[in-house]
Design an enzyme around this catalytic site. Structure first.
Site, PDB file in Angstrom:
ATOM      1  N   ASP A 298       0.794  -1.101   0.142  1.00 45.71           N
ATOM      2  CA  ASP A 298      -0.056   0.052  -0.008  1.00 45.71           C
ATOM      3  C   ASP A 298       0.769   1.412   0.063  1.00 45.71           C
ATOM      4  O   ASP A 298       1.313   1.687   1.148  1.00 45.71           O
ATOM      5  CB  ASP A 298      -0.808  -0.085   1.201  1.00 45.71           C
ATOM      6  CG  ASP A 298      -1.893   1.047   1.145  1.00 45.71           C
ATOM      7  OD1 ASP A 298      -2.037   1.827   0.149  1.00 45.71           O
ATOM      8  OD2 ASP A 298      -2.297   1.513   2.397  1.00 45.71           O
TER       9      ASP A 298
ATOM     10  N   GLU B  99      -2.525  10.398  -0.746  1.00 51.73           N
ATOM     11  CA  GLU B  99      -3.573   9.629  -0.444  1.00 51.73           C
ATOM     12  C   GLU B  99      -4.016   9.503   0.895  1.00 51.73           C
ATOM     13  O   GLU B  99      -5.043   9.800   1.318  1.00 51.73           O
ATOM     14  CB  GLU B  99      -3.512   8.337  -1.275  1.00 51.73           C
ATOM     15  CG  GLU B  99      -4.954   7.551  -1.246  1.00 51.73           C
ATOM     16  CD  GLU B  99      -5.094   6.524  -0.266  1.00 51.73           C
ATOM     17  OE1 GLU B  99      -6.622   6.262  -0.120  1.00 51.73           O
ATOM     18  OE2 GLU B  99      -4.220   6.222   0.485  1.00 51.73           O
TER      19      GLU B  99
END
Length: 918
Positions: free
Chosen positions: A155, A190
């Site tokens: 991630d 993000e």
């Protein structure tokens, strides 16, 4: 049947492609996707550069590296095109976007505002070089940054590698020319609540050309890439072209419902570009999601290959002349398409088709049940039941049969429906009773956490026990009656849910259809003569067995035909659901009833998977059924005994703990704030041990405490630690707001190094300050206009919170029309020291206009282990202070490792806070 279908489901679930290492296929000599290269990119970002939290030096390093890679890629692209002497229509463009902005970001039922300064994105566009080719674009996105406590190998560095590898293969494939352009967005923020995607969507010049988006994410490190959001029929159809589809409308419905407290960049593209698209993520083993062990070594082989192959196929199709992109100019509209992958197939059809199919199945089921049951009742009443599909003699549950009365048919089906719904309710109650006993009575909640499949045993057994117990309590009912009632319940559920627009109704349809087929074929399996002789024989046996007066008339082959597909579907659904939801319970808050949530999930999915057990229970005598219940009860007691001694956490399934070292520059106090993201037992005791070891009075630089020294807050005089109140006004945790609302925190005073002088005070000229500039008070109009300016050198992710009735501000055009609590969070590029917000606030009667502001920020050099190397290097450089918190973190982290055996992953952050009236 159960074993075979379970093994088959597991095989399909774990089916990943063989990882490739070579960049060029040795047989075709064409470029091929290389998992090795993807993992090397992920390793460089996550382990060589490290923790890339927005605002840190490492994040800036990652940005520089990625942009340089794209510049080199553009040069290679230009060289390839030049070698064709202009015959190949391909153009590669690169932008390094930089900008500032703000946006509202509601989350977890809380209103929140984000602002950012000097953030960057790297954008690449592949096109045929013509204005027509650039008019419509597909956007593929992944984020470069990682979250606070994680190196982010999966991630989202893995997805960055996937995009880079797909770009290479496309450009190096001879003759490939895109009809429509592809935009690769390497967004840089993000994890700070989607600032990078907001920056692109609202400020990049080519953003208006985007017609659809493919978002690549990771919330785990194993398993196939899951399609969990699909927002148009055209994009769902595009997904059908991938070589290894994995996704269902159920995941789409669950995610869009808001039940899962998570989000992706997809939200920004949908909101600000008004585009449709696909949101895909790796979700298996999400124990490592946002944890320190999100490392390349823990990424399952084949995952990168799977994601890259699907992504490449999508981009080839969407950039081809067959692409639907030109038809997507109207923007986002909710899809009305049923889709699901099953045993290697991908099925799609419209809601209109679904309504026709489910209506037809329901009508056929009703007619079939009515006709066969009424005919059988009449035949039974006349004594010439050649088929006896209901398995019913003249006596049914002690009542006389009424021939072929329609009322009698539906009266029987009503009893069958009670049995089906009773089975569902019995399973739910039984599983939840076990959950309450484990968590509340025995104090062993979440004992299943370290293995996501173990809950199938712990809560699957009581589910089956509850189903059988409910059938025993309801009394004798004909087996075929329950079987047909199950068909009607499933078919009705499919029809009703689809009529209100819930596409997940397909799960009930997939259960009802094979039930219908099995019942239609049942006479073939039973046979004419077998049925008559069996009826006579079992009627005689039934009279000797308590006067049951019924026969067994559902063939075992019928069970196989009717329930193999539902069982296969149920197991294939249960595996990914548990892989996601079980680890999720480790971060949903200490107050959440984790055991009951998981028990309910297992019970509902378990009932749908093994719904045949409701009818099968009525195949046996009450005596046999009671024996089965007793055996299951004993088995359940044994299983619970095993789980009582299990520990919830281990080295690969860790407890997530939050530790803030908070220096309050207003009060001059320093505290350690501790909380956990789960409600597993033992946390209060752990906090007490930490308070005794590291609280005020412990020798700084040593792990121990001298006799007679004070305990941590709440521990003095032997008193018990008490959690502090968590609400909107507990600004000590504003760094994690609004997730902080799920925490139950403790507060422990800690000491500082002798002679320590805070670098964050106002007096030294570079401290952490909040002030008002351009300040104008108009008491006649009852307003005050000002700019709140925040100066934060050396601090990142700053937050301010205040109470005011804001009339206007520069965050958005719609502030709440009331006096309210406002939280504004900042995330800016490394080295940015100042940000601010202009606002006009309403003054109340007699109000002097004073505004009280709480402020907090994270030390850029005060995050462990993200800044561990910098801290160790500073220790070797005499006189260099990195952060006052890091010495404590080094000792605490080592202590946790020794005391808890690596079962705790602690987010350790040094924070600075205060309050000021402006």
């Amino acid at each position: 049947m159960f074993v075979f279908t379970s093994l088959l489901a597991i095989w399909f679930h774990q089916d990943l492609p063989t990882p490739l290492t070579e960049l060029i296929n040795p047989i075709t000599h064409l470029p091929q996707l290389s998992e090795s290269r993807i993992l090397n990119i992920s390793r460089h970002l996550s382990e060589e550069i490290g923790y890339r939290t927005v605002g840190t030096y490492e994040h800036a390093q990652g940005d520089v590296w990625l942009h340089s890679q794209m510049v080199d890629f553009q040069k290679q692209c230009d060289q390839i095109v030049a070698q064709t002497h202009g015959r190949r229509k391909l153009e590669c463009e690169v932008w390094h976007q930089r900008g500032s902005g703000s946006h509202r970001f509601d989350m977890m039922g809380k209103r929140l505002y984000k602002t950012y300064v000097n953030l960057t994105n790297t954008v690449v566009r592949l096109s045929n070089g013509t204005p027509q080719g650039k008019e419509h674009a597909i956007l593929v996105n992944a984020h470069l940054d990682s979250t606070l406590p994680s190196p982010g190998a999966a991630d989202d560095a893995l997805c960055i590698g996937v995009m880079m590898e797909v770009m290479r293969v496309l450009v190096q494939t001879p003759g490939w020319e895109p009809e429509y352009s592809i935009v690769f967005l390497f967004n840089n923020a993000e994890e700070s609540l989607q600032d990078g995607s907001h920056l692109f969507s609202t400020q990049h010049p080519i953003a208006p050309t985007v017609r659809a988006v493919i978002n690549l994410e990771a919330a785990g490190t194993t398993g196939r890439e899951l399609l969990f959001q699909a927002t148009s029929e055209q994009m769902i159809e595009a997904y059908s072209h991938v070589p290894r589809p994995f996704g269902t409308i159920l995941a789409n419905d669950i995610f869009s419902s808001g039940v899962i407290l998570s989000d992706t960049d997809f939200r920004q593209f949908e909101q600000y570009l008004n585009v449709t698209g696909l949101d895909m993520a790796i979700v298996g083993n999400s124990y490592l999601y946002h944890m320190r062990k999100d490392l390349v070594e823990n990424i399952q082989p084949g995952i990168a290959q799977h994601m890259s192959e699907n992504t490449l196929a999508l981009l080839k199709y969407l950039s081809s002349p067959s692409s639907p992109l030109p038809t997507l100019t109207e923007g986002y509209t909710p899809p009305s398409t049923v889709f699901f992958s099953h045993i290697g197939m991908f099925v799609i059809y419209s809601f209109a088709t679904a309504r026709m199919m489910y209506s037809a199945l329901l009508a056929a089921s009703v007619l079939f049940v009515w006709y066969t049951t009424a005919t059988a009742s009449a035949a039974s009443a006349n004594g010439n039941g050649w088929f006896v599909p209901s398995g019913q003699s003249k006596v049914s549950g002690g009542k006389e049969s009424k021939g072929n009365s329609g009322d009698d048919v539906w009266s029987e089906q009503g009893r069958g429906a009670k049995a089906v719904l009773g089975g569902l309710l019995g399973g739910l109650v039984s599983a939840n009773m076990v959950a309450l006993i484990m968590s509340k009575v025995l104090g062993k909640g979440m004992s299943w956490f370290s293995n996501e499949y173990s809950v199938i045993i712990l809560y699957g057994i009581p589910t089956l026990l509850g189903i059988l117990t409910s059938q025993y309590l309801l009394g004798p009912i004909m087996e075929r009656t329950v079987f047909t009632a199950l068909l009607l319940v499933q078919a009705t559920s499919a029809f009703a849910l689809q009529m209100v627009g819930i596409g997940s109704a397909v799960l009930f349809f997939m259960s009802a259809l094979p039930l219908f087929v099995g019942l239609v074929l049942n006479p073939v399996f039973v046979g004419f003569f077998w049925a008559c002789e069996k009826k006579k024989k079992e009627k005689e046996e039934g009279e000797r067995d308590g006067g049951r007066g019924r026969v067994v008339d559902i063939s075992l082959v019928t069970y196989t035909v009717a329930h193999t597909l539902p069982m296969l579907t149920g197991v294939m659904l249960m595996l990914p659901v548990l892989e996601f939801f079980v680890p999720l319970t480790g971060r949903i808050g200490a107050d959440a009833p984790a055991d009951n949530i998981i028990a309910t999930v297992v019970s509902v999915l378990g009932f749908q998977t093994a719904s045949f057990s409701v009818a099968f229970a009525h195949r046996f005598s009450r005596r046999s059924l009671f024996r089965g219940i007793v055996v299951l009860g004993v088995l359940l007691a044994m299983v619970m005994a095993v789980f009582v001694v299990r520990q919830p956490f281990d080295e690969m399934h860790q407890k997530r703990m939050f530790v803030l070292y908070l220096e309050n520059i207003t009060s001059g106090e320093t505290h350690m704030h501790i909380s956990a993201a789960d409600g597993a037992p033992g946390f209060a005791e752990l906090v007490g041990d930490i308070a005794s070891e590291f609280g005020l009075g412990a020798k700084v630089g040593e792990g121990g405490r001298e006799e007679g020294e004070g305990e941590g807050e709440g521990e003095k005089g032997g008193s018990k630690l008490v959690p502090v109140v968590m609400n909107e006004y507990n600004s000590d945790w504003d760094t994690l707001y609004p997730f902080s609302s799920f925490l139950i925190p403790y507060k422990i005073p800690v000491g500082v190094e002798p002679g320590y002088v805070s670098p964050w005070g106002v007096d030294n000229g570079k401290g952490f300050t909040v002030r008002a500039v351009n300040d104008v008070k108009d008491f006649v109009a009852g307003t005050r206009s000002l700019r709140l300016e925040v100066y934060h050198p050396g601090l990142i992710w700053t937050v301010i919170a205040f109470d005011a009735h804001v009339l206007q501000w520069t965050l958005d055009s719609n502030p709440p029309n009331e006096h309210a609590r406002h939280h504004i969070k900042e995330a800016s590029f490394y080295g940015t020291d100042v940000w601010g917000v202009d606002l006009v606030m309403k003054l109340g009667e007699g109000d002097d206009g004073r505004l009280r502001v709480n402020f907090i920020g994270i030390e850029e050099a005060g995050m462990w282990p993200g800044k561990k190397n910098a801290w160790l290097q500073a220790q070797e450089e005499e006189g260099r202070m990195v952060s006052a918190s890091m010495g404590l973190f080094e000792r605490l982290d080592g202590w946790l490792e020794d005391r808890k055996g690596g079962t705790v992953d602690a987010l350790l952050m040094g924070c600075v806070a205060g309050v000021v009236d402006v």
